[in-house]
Write a protein that holds these residues in place. Sequence first.
Motif, PDB file in Angstrom:
ATOM      1  N   VAL A  79     -22.367  19.773 -20.578  1.00  0.00           N
ATOM      2  CA  VAL A  79     -23.191  20.920 -20.190  1.00  0.00           C
ATOM      3  C   VAL A  79     -23.873  20.730 -18.836  1.00  0.00           C
ATOM      4  CG1 VAL A  79     -23.581  21.738 -22.541  1.00  0.00           C
ATOM      5  CG2 VAL A  79     -25.155  20.069 -21.559  1.00  0.00           C
ATOM      6  N   GLU A  80     -23.932  19.481 -18.348  1.00  0.00           N
ATOM      7  CA  GLU A  80     -24.602  19.228 -17.078  1.00  0.00           C
ATOM      8  C   GLU A  80     -24.115  17.904 -16.493  1.00  0.00           C
ATOM      9  OE1 GLU A  80     -29.169  18.594 -15.417  1.00  0.00           O
ATOM     10  OE2 GLU A  80     -28.834  18.896 -17.551  1.00  0.00           O
ATOM     11  N   TYR A 120     -21.848  13.124 -17.692  1.00  0.00           N
ATOM     12  CA  TYR A 120     -22.181  14.451 -18.193  1.00  0.00           C
ATOM     13  C   TYR A 120     -23.108  14.356 -19.402  1.00  0.00           C
ATOM     14  CZ  TYR A 120     -18.335  16.151 -15.354  1.00  0.00           C
ATOM     15  OH  TYR A 120     -17.516  16.443 -14.304  1.00  0.00           O
ATOM     16  N   LYS A 121     -24.142  15.179 -19.380  1.00  0.00           N
ATOM     17  CA  LYS A 121     -24.971  15.375 -20.566  1.00  0.00           C
ATOM     18  C   LYS A 121     -24.138  16.208 -21.537  1.00  0.00           C
ATOM     19  CE  LYS A 121     -29.267  17.486 -22.070  1.00  0.00           C
ATOM     20  NZ  LYS A 121     -30.458  18.233 -21.639  1.00  0.00           N
ATOM     21  N   LEU A 122     -24.119  15.807 -22.803  1.00  0.00           N
ATOM     22  CA  LEU A 122     -23.324  16.496 -23.816  1.00  0.00           C
ATOM     23  C   LEU A 122     -24.209  17.283 -24.765  1.00  0.00           C
ATOM     24  CD1 LEU A 122     -20.889  13.585 -24.767  1.00  0.00           C
ATOM     25  CD2 LEU A 122     -20.604  15.327 -22.985  1.00  0.00           C
ATOM     26  N   THR A 141     -27.312  12.720 -25.216  1.00  0.00           N
ATOM     27  CA  THR A 141     -26.008  12.089 -25.330  1.00  0.00           C
ATOM     28  C   THR A 141     -25.325  12.248 -23.976  1.00  0.00           C
ATOM     29  OG1 THR A 141     -25.945  12.743 -27.646  1.00  0.00           O
ATOM     30  CG2 THR A 141     -23.877  12.026 -26.675  1.00  0.00           C
ATOM     31  N   PHE A 142     -24.702  11.166 -23.489  1.00  0.00           N
ATOM     32  CA  PHE A 142     -24.209  11.117 -22.113  1.00  0.00           C
ATOM     33  C   PHE A 142     -22.833  10.470 -22.070  1.00  0.00           C
ATOM     34  CE2 PHE A 142     -24.086   9.082 -17.879  1.00  0.00           C
ATOM     35  CZ  PHE A 142     -24.508  10.121 -17.061  1.00  0.00           C
ATOM     36  N   ARG A 143     -21.851  11.153 -21.451  1.00  0.00           N
ATOM     37  CA  ARG A 143     -20.514  10.579 -21.269  1.00  0.00           C
ATOM     38  C   ARG A 143     -20.417   9.999 -19.868  1.00  0.00           C
ATOM     39  NH1 ARG A 143     -16.972  14.751 -20.925  1.00  0.00           N
ATOM     40  NH2 ARG A 143     -17.090  15.105 -23.150  1.00  0.00           N
ATOM     41  N   VAL A 144     -20.137   8.725 -19.777  1.00  0.00           N
ATOM     42  CA  VAL A 144     -20.034   8.035 -18.494  1.00  0.00           C
ATOM     43  C   VAL A 144     -18.703   8.407 -17.829  1.00  0.00           C
ATOM     44  CG1 VAL A 144     -19.941   5.786 -17.347  1.00  0.00           C
ATOM     45  CG2 VAL A 144     -21.400   6.100 -19.363  1.00  0.00           C
ATOM     46  N   ILE A 145     -18.782   8.810 -16.543  1.00  0.00           N
ATOM     47  CA  ILE A 145     -17.544   9.033 -15.781  1.00  0.00           C
ATOM     48  C   ILE A 145     -17.420   8.022 -14.643  1.00  0.00           C
ATOM     49  CG2 ILE A 145     -17.299  11.451 -16.397  1.00  0.00           C
ATOM     50  CD1 ILE A 145     -18.417  12.169 -13.621  1.00  0.00           C
ATOM     51  N   GLY A 146     -18.519   7.322 -14.349  1.00  0.00           N
ATOM     52  CA  GLY A 146     -18.451   6.308 -13.301  1.00  0.00           C
ATOM     53  C   GLY A 146     -19.717   5.478 -13.242  1.00  0.00           C
TER      54      GLY A 146
END
Length: 85
Positions: free
Chosen positions: A55-56, A46-48, A24-29
């Motif tokens: 977490v990374e 970020y890896k969630l 699962t990945f949250r896009v910041i850009g």
Amino acid sequence: MKPNPGDILLLTKEASVQFTRPITFRVIGVVTDWITYDGWVWLDGYKLDKKGDAVEKRRIFVRLAGLRVLVAAVGDGRIKRPQRR
């Protein structure tokens, strides 16, 4: 589907062969100043973990057609969950 900052994605091998184990990945850009293959994009985010905590921090190269949106960001900072079919 072009991802936006705030989107939460499920990344599987359909997005890139590196994700044999989905994350699962949250896009910041979205990196727009690099030339890529048609249909591919560089993403920062970020890896969630299972709780949704970052977490990374990672920069990943993924196929747009393989991205699965779990939560879509709305322009005013709210989130919009995809409609179930």
